[in-house]
Design a protein around this motif. Structure first.
Motif, mmCIF file in Angstrom:
data_model
loop_
_atom_site.group_PDB
_atom_site.id
_atom_site.type_symbol
_atom_site.label_atom_id
_atom_site.label_comp_id
_atom_site.label_asym_id
_atom_site.label_seq_id
_atom_site.Cartn_x
_atom_site.Cartn_y
_atom_site.Cartn_z
ATOM 1 N N GLU A 40 23.709 -18.356 0.112
ATOM 2 C CA GLU A 40 24.421 -19.175 1.079
ATOM 3 C C GLU A 40 23.427 -20.020 1.860
ATOM 4 N N GLN A 41 23.907 -21.107 2.420
ATOM 5 C CA GLN A 41 23.060 -22.051 3.136
ATOM 6 C C GLN A 41 22.298 -21.407 4.287
ATOM 7 N N SER A 42 22.858 -20.391 4.910
ATOM 8 C CA SER A 42 22.223 -19.795 6.078
ATOM 9 C C SER A 42 21.198 -18.711 5.724
ATOM 10 N N THR A 43 20.857 -18.576 4.456
ATOM 11 C CA THR A 43 19.854 -17.619 4.030
ATOM 12 C C THR A 43 18.491 -18.294 4.007
ATOM 13 N N PHE A 44 17.440 -17.564 4.387
ATOM 14 C CA PHE A 44 16.108 -18.138 4.312
ATOM 15 C C PHE A 44 15.156 -17.206 3.576
ATOM 16 N N VAL A 45 14.151 -17.796 2.962
ATOM 17 C CA VAL A 45 13.034 -17.085 2.354
ATOM 18 C C VAL A 45 11.787 -17.813 2.834
ATOM 19 N N VAL A 46 10.835 -17.079 3.411
ATOM 20 C CA VAL A 46 9.592 -17.675 3.880
ATOM 21 C C VAL A 46 8.468 -17.200 2.976
ATOM 22 N N LEU A 47 7.710 -18.166 2.448
ATOM 23 C CA LEU A 47 6.572 -17.856 1.590
ATOM 24 C C LEU A 47 5.286 -18.110 2.358
ATOM 25 N N ASP A 48 4.257 -17.299 2.080
ATOM 26 C CA ASP A 48 2.965 -17.601 2.674
ATOM 27 C C ASP A 48 2.233 -18.593 1.766
ATOM 28 N N ARG A 49 1.009 -18.912 2.110
ATOM 29 C CA ARG A 49 0.264 -19.923 1.353
ATOM 30 C C ARG A 49 0.045 -19.550 -0.102
ATOM 31 N N SER A 50 0.054 -18.252 -0.399
ATOM 32 C CA SER A 50 -0.160 -17.822 -1.789
ATOM 33 C C SER A 50 1.142 -17.716 -2.574
ATOM 34 N N GLY A 51 2.276 -17.955 -1.913
ATOM 35 C CA GLY A 51 3.563 -17.896 -2.592
ATOM 36 C C GLY A 51 4.258 -16.547 -2.502
ATOM 37 N N VAL A 53 6.564 -13.782 -0.779
ATOM 38 C CA VAL A 53 7.675 -13.754 0.183
ATOM 39 C C VAL A 53 7.265 -12.877 1.357
ATOM 40 N N VAL A 54 7.242 -13.464 2.562
ATOM 41 C CA VAL A 54 6.855 -12.707 3.755
ATOM 42 C C VAL A 54 8.031 -12.453 4.698
ATOM 43 N N ALA A 55 9.134 -13.151 4.490
ATOM 44 C CA ALA A 55 10.337 -12.928 5.295
ATOM 45 C C ALA A 55 11.540 -13.418 4.500
ATOM 46 N N ARG A 56 12.650 -12.737 4.705
ATOM 47 C CA ARG A 56 13.888 -13.108 4.014
ATOM 48 C C ARG A 56 15.042 -12.635 4.879
ATOM 49 N N GLY A 57 16.065 -13.417 4.961
ATOM 50 C CA GLY A 57 17.209 -12.981 5.751
ATOM 51 C C GLY A 57 18.185 -14.093 6.036
ATOM 52 N N ARG A 58 19.006 -13.839 7.013
ATOM 53 C CA ARG A 58 20.017 -14.802 7.434
ATOM 54 C C ARG A 58 19.422 -15.644 8.552
ATOM 55 N N ALA A 59 19.558 -16.925 8.447
ATOM 56 C CA ALA A 59 18.924 -17.851 9.380
ATOM 57 C C ALA A 59 19.693 -17.970 10.683
ATOM 58 N N ASP A 60 19.017 -17.699 11.766
ATOM 59 C CA ASP A 60 19.490 -18.043 13.101
ATOM 60 C C ASP A 60 18.638 -19.247 13.475
ATOM 61 N N VAL A 61 19.216 -20.422 13.475
ATOM 62 C CA VAL A 61 18.467 -21.668 13.649
ATOM 63 C C VAL A 61 17.554 -21.611 14.866
ATOM 64 N N ASP A 62 18.005 -20.995 15.938
ATOM 65 C CA ASP A 62 17.190 -20.920 17.146
ATOM 66 C C ASP A 62 15.960 -20.038 16.966
ATOM 67 N N LYS A 63 16.015 -19.090 16.032
ATOM 68 C CA LYS A 63 14.900 -18.163 15.836
ATOM 69 C C LYS A 63 14.007 -18.529 14.652
ATOM 70 N N LEU A 64 14.409 -19.480 13.839
ATOM 71 C CA LEU A 64 13.590 -19.855 12.682
ATOM 72 C C LEU A 64 12.157 -20.251 13.057
ATOM 73 N N PRO A 65 11.945 -21.031 14.116
ATOM 74 C CA PRO A 65 10.546 -21.337 14.459
ATOM 75 C C PRO A 65 9.706 -20.084 14.700
ATOM 76 N N ASP A 66 10.300 -19.025 15.270
ATOM 77 C CA ASP A 66 9.557 -17.780 15.493
ATOM 78 C C ASP A 66 9.167 -17.115 14.178
ATOM 79 N N GLN A 71 3.150 -18.482 10.008
ATOM 80 C CA GLN A 71 2.642 -19.063 8.766
ATOM 81 C C GLN A 71 1.708 -20.230 9.050
ATOM 82 N N LEU A 72 1.926 -20.928 10.151
ATOM 83 C CA LEU A 72 1.040 -22.019 10.533
ATOM 84 C C LEU A 72 -0.319 -21.495 10.975
#
Length: 74
Positions: A40-51, A53-66, A71-72
């Motif tokens: 679903e659109q509200s799902t996220f997967v965060v990859l680190d620089r090596s590819g 998966v370091v985070a996965r879940g349901r996206a809360d737009v307000d918390k995505l920057p956290d 990763q930055l």
């Protein structure tokens, strides 16, 4: 970010969610979604620089920057 919608809609979301510092990917054919088993659109997967998966879940737009900020720093 990989969005199934049109590029303009993705840019609108990036502005709204204040995610401009992260790479964006237009995935209109759903290739990335299939690769990471996104359902679903509200799902996220965060990859680190090596590819890894370091985070996965349901996206809360307000918390995505956290979720993405560490990763930055890495």
């Amino acid at each position: 970010m990989a969005g199934l919608g049109k590029v303009l809609a993705m840019h609108d979301f990036v502005r709204m969610a204040k995610l401009a510092g992260f790479p964006q990917l237009s995935d209109e054919r759903g290739v990335v979604w299939k690769r990471f088993k996104m359902t679903e659109q509200s799902t996220f997967v965060v990859l680190d620089r090596s590819g890894t998966v370091v985070a996965r879940g349901r996206a809360d737009v307000d918390k995505l920057p956290d979720v993405l900020d560490p990763q930055l720093a890495g």
